[in-house]
Design an enzyme around this catalytic site. Structure first.
Site, PDB file in Angstrom:
ATOM      1  N   SER A  46      -4.163  -1.182   2.355  1.00  0.00           N
ATOM      2  CA  SER A  46      -3.375  -1.373   1.140  1.00  0.00           C
ATOM      3  C   SER A  46      -2.593  -2.663   1.280  1.00  0.00           C
ATOM      4  O   SER A  46      -2.287  -3.096   2.393  1.00  0.00           O
ATOM      5  CB  SER A  46      -2.408  -0.200   0.943  1.00  0.00           C
ATOM      6  N   TYR A  80       3.662   5.769   4.106  1.00  0.00           N
ATOM      7  CA  TYR A  80       2.457   5.111   3.587  1.00  0.00           C
ATOM      8  C   TYR A  80       2.363   3.676   4.095  1.00  0.00           C
ATOM      9  O   TYR A  80       1.312   3.251   4.588  1.00  0.00           O
ATOM     10  CB  TYR A  80       2.479   5.133   2.055  1.00  0.00           C
TER      11      TYR A  80
END
Length: 253
Positions: A145, A158
């Site tokens: 990401s 995350y």
């Protein structure tokens, strides 16, 4: 352009039955690969495999698996090799996000995110790479990401898991280069997937994202498929250990 052809290749896509994973599965099958998709939901796995087969004409396999369980992943690999005779491409796509401030973040949520986003790709690679070494060919593509390179509030687990996945990708590239196995990471920015619907449907949160996107819109899943096919193909043989950000310009600011 024939070098983008994946005829004869077999790809395993974790979480390949929805969102970006389904788009990746369809793209690889459209390029000629036979695909194995995993889900924790048996009906979803089978339905997705059937839909990809009908759409692309490629052979598919839908398998139930918890990618955080090494024994289950080993069973998936064995089934894939028994069915297709080889396994060339691993897409570590399965992921989860829990949004909370650090002081409110419970240990269970932290472990869920870290285990799914970071430990599972490690386990999947351990299960798949011995077969790739036998073949003297492999492509590992980890879905990280842009939040592995920049941070946002309330994404502590995350961000750290995706940053760790980028580093894990680099180690994979170094350890397995001699076996003609490449490892690269795709780092998507804001894409309109089911995981992000809560943000998209919140006017204030949505506007926050749009304000940080020079292109002034969310990405569409199909806009990642060209890079996916390239990294899975023979044309990417000199590219390994890279983390490619596709984020509408967010990290350029």
């Amino acid at each position: 352009m024939t070098n983008f052809n994946l005829d004869g290749k077999v790809a395993l896509i974790t979480g390949g039955c929805q969102g970006l994973g389904l788009e990746f599965s369809r793209a690889l099958a459209s390029a000629g690969a036979n695909v194995v998709v995993t889900s924790r939901d048996e009906r979803k796995a089978q339905a997705s495999a059937d839909a990809i087969r009908k759409e692309t004409g490629r052979d598919t396999l839908g398998v139930v698996a918890d990618v955080t369980d090494f024994a289950q992943i080993q069973a998936v690999v064995e089934q894939a090799v028994d069915t297709f005779g080889r396994l060339d491409i691993l897409i570590n796509n399965a992921g989860v996000n829990v949004r909370k401030p650090i002081l409110e973040y419970d240990e269970q949520s932290w472990d869920l995110v870290q285990t799914t986003n970071l430990k599972a790709p490690f386990l999947c690679a351990k299960a798949v790479v011995p077969q790739m070494i036998k073949q003297k060919f492999g492509r590992i593509i980890n879905i990280a990401s842009m939040l592995g390179t920049v941070a946002l509030p309330e994404r502590s687990a995350y961000c750290s898991s995706k940053g760790g996945l980028i580093q894990l990708t680099k180690v994979m590239a170094l350890e397995w280069a001699e076996h003609n196995i490449t490892a690269n990471a795709i780092c998507p920015g804001p894409f309109a997937t089911d995981m992000n619907q809560a943000v998209i449907n919140n006017p204030d949160a949505n506007q926050f994202f749009l304000n940080h996107l020079p292109v002034k819109r969310w990405g569409q899943p199909e806009e990642l498929t060209g890079l996916m096919v390239y990294l899975a193909s023979d044309l990417s043989s000199f590219m390994t250990g890279s983390a490619i950000v596709i984020d509408g310009g967010w990290t350029s600011e």
